[in-house]
Scaffold this motif. Structure first.
Motif, mmCIF file in Angstrom:
data_model
loop_
_atom_site.group_PDB
_atom_site.id
_atom_site.type_symbol
_atom_site.label_atom_id
_atom_site.label_comp_id
_atom_site.label_asym_id
_atom_site.label_seq_id
_atom_site.Cartn_x
_atom_site.Cartn_y
_atom_site.Cartn_z
ATOM 1 N N LEU A 1 0.873 -1.170 0.000
ATOM 2 C CA LEU A 1 0.000 0.000 0.000
ATOM 3 C C LEU A 1 0.905 1.213 0.000
ATOM 4 C CD1 LEU A 1 -2.719 1.486 0.256
ATOM 5 C CD2 LEU A 1 -2.505 1.247 2.743
ATOM 6 N N ILE A 2 0.691 2.107 -0.969
ATOM 7 C CA ILE A 2 1.560 3.276 -1.113
ATOM 8 C C ILE A 2 0.749 4.554 -0.968
ATOM 9 C CG2 ILE A 2 3.040 4.563 -2.729
ATOM 10 C CD1 ILE A 2 3.902 1.919 -3.904
ATOM 11 N N GLN A 3 1.250 5.453 -0.162
ATOM 12 C CA GLN A 3 0.754 6.827 -0.111
ATOM 13 C C GLN A 3 1.693 7.629 -0.997
ATOM 14 O OE1 GLN A 3 0.865 8.579 3.791
ATOM 15 N NE2 GLN A 3 0.046 10.552 3.127
ATOM 16 N N THR A 4 1.205 8.052 -2.160
ATOM 17 C CA THR A 4 2.084 8.670 -3.143
ATOM 18 C C THR A 4 2.469 10.088 -2.733
ATOM 19 O OG1 THR A 4 0.463 9.796 -4.562
ATOM 20 C CG2 THR A 4 0.747 7.415 -4.877
ATOM 21 N N TYR A 5 3.405 10.650 -3.461
ATOM 22 C CA TYR A 5 3.914 11.988 -3.189
ATOM 23 C C TYR A 5 2.820 13.053 -3.299
ATOM 24 C CZ TYR A 5 3.782 12.690 -8.230
ATOM 25 O OH TYR A 5 3.353 12.809 -9.524
ATOM 26 N N ARG B 1 -2.066 10.312 -2.660
ATOM 27 C CA ARG B 1 -3.047 9.352 -3.173
ATOM 28 C C ARG B 1 -2.692 7.969 -2.638
ATOM 29 N NH1 ARG B 1 -5.502 10.912 -7.816
ATOM 30 N NH2 ARG B 1 -6.916 9.197 -7.323
ATOM 31 N N LEU B 2 -3.699 7.127 -2.472
ATOM 32 C CA LEU B 2 -3.495 5.756 -2.007
ATOM 33 C C LEU B 2 -3.597 4.789 -3.180
ATOM 34 C CD1 LEU B 2 -5.649 5.603 1.266
ATOM 35 C CD2 LEU B 2 -3.165 5.757 1.090
ATOM 36 N N VAL B 3 -2.701 3.815 -3.211
ATOM 37 C CA VAL B 3 -2.782 2.793 -4.248
ATOM 38 C C VAL B 3 -2.224 1.479 -3.698
ATOM 39 C CG1 VAL B 3 -0.561 3.497 -5.270
ATOM 40 C CG2 VAL B 3 -2.182 2.157 -6.619
ATOM 41 N N TYR B 4 -3.010 0.408 -3.885
ATOM 42 C CA TYR B 4 -2.543 -0.940 -3.575
ATOM 43 C C TYR B 4 -1.843 -1.484 -4.816
ATOM 44 C CZ TYR B 4 -5.421 -1.065 0.661
ATOM 45 O OH TYR B 4 -5.956 -0.809 1.890
ATOM 46 N N VAL B 5 -0.661 -2.044 -4.607
ATOM 47 C CA VAL B 5 0.154 -2.508 -5.727
ATOM 48 C C VAL B 5 0.460 -3.995 -5.573
ATOM 49 C CG1 VAL B 5 2.310 -2.210 -7.012
ATOM 50 C CG2 VAL B 5 1.206 -0.220 -5.928
#
Length: 320
Positions: free
Chosen positions: A197-201, A204-208
């Motif tokens: 799970l990434i909290q982008t710069y 935004r949240l995205v599961y990868v």
């Protein structure tokens, strides 16, 4: 009046560099004070800044508009001070912008106004760690440079490691959590744990999910991805499966957008209609008879919503 002054933009970006150099956080009020030439304990640190007193009449609305435009252009980043909850601004490293754009495209991220996220998603330990991982090789911890500092991330494959290393180079993430949650993806309760799970710069949240390219269209992997989308819809998070093919990062949408190999498509559909399956042996038998790339078969699977089981070296494709 909306500011459209390139010189002011240059000065503002230089001011953010000055805040960074002095170890100060660039809050909205502080930025405006320096631009207007105001004085005070913190503002006086910037008397020698090129930006000092460069916009003595700038309004809060005008500054907000300029900062928003720079945010959309990926020239600045908005972060939250964990100790007081206030937002502050940092300049994006100019050499990172192209990489940020590429990974936004890969992960399906569209720029939108800054919004708060549920940071509790990053609390707690990974659902699966070194001891509980079922992977028998390539397990390792690696350091990743995020916008909040260095995080140590557990990876289970060389491809996962490569992904983390590449986003580390451009400080793509604010936070990363490996093995962030588990979901049941079948009626009998089989469990699936996404990779990251990434909290982008840009907050935004995205599961990868990181897979070898020849595993991307395995039916159970697609099933897991769709269930993850369903169970995370209220989080306003993206869900994406990625891989690398011929040294280029790709996702499922890249495969779907490929031009259809009609000769191979005809052979696959003919076998499905004739014997209700298309196998790796059938594909191997076509080599030398028709031209095709490895991804062509994956395009056909996705386009026709077919079911592929087993590993790629012995796969079997059927209708669902």
């Amino acid at each position: 009046m909306v500011i459209d002054d390139s010189r002011l933009e240059v000065n503002l970006l230089k001011l953010l560099d000055d805040f960074e150099r002095l170890g100060e956080k660039a809050y909205f009020k502080s930025i405006r004070t320096v631009l207007r030439g105001g004085r005070g304990e913190r503002a006086d640190l910037f008397l020698q800044s090129r930006a000092f007193n460069q916009a003595p009449s700038i309004t809060a609305y005008e500054l907000e508009d300029l900062l928003n435009r720079l945010f959309y252009q990926k020239k600045i980043i908005i972060l939250k001070n964990e100790s007081n909850g206030r937002l502050y601004y940092r300049r994006t490293h100019p050499d990172h912008i192209d990489g940020l754009i590429c990974f936004d495209q890969l992960l399906g991220i569209n720029t939108k106004p800054y919004d708060q996220i549920d940071e509790t998603l990053f609390k707690g330990l990974p659902m699966r760690g070194l001891e509980s991982s079922t992977v028998t090789s390539n397990k390792q911890f690696i350091d990743c440079n995020t916008l909040l500092g260095v995080e140590t991330i557990f990876t289970e494959s060389e491809l996962e490691k490569e992904f983390i290393q590449e986003i580390s180079k451009i400080q793509y993430a604010i936070r990363i959590k490996e093995q962030p949650r588990t979901i049941a993806y079948t009626s009998n309760g089989r469990i699936y744990t996404p990779d990251f799970l990434i909290q982008t710069y840009q907050n935004r949240l995205v599961y990868v999910e990181v897979k070898a390219y020849n595993e991307m269209t395995v039916y159970k992997n697609l099933l897991k991805l769709e269930e993850l989308k369903e169970q995370t819809i209220l989080e306003d998070a993206g869900v994406v499966m990625i891989s690398k093919y011929k040294n280029e990062w790709i996702n499922l949408e890249d495969i779907r957008s490929l031009t259809m190999n009609q000769e191979l498509e005809t052979e696959v559909l003919k076998n499905l209609n004739k014997k209700n399956k298309f196998t790796k042996q059938d594909l191997d038998a076509l080599k030398g008879k028709i031209d095709f790339e490895e991804l062509d078969i994956h395009k056909i699977i996705l386009h026709h919503n077919l079911k592929r089981n087993f590993a790629f070296y012995k796969f079997e494709i059927t209708k669902i």
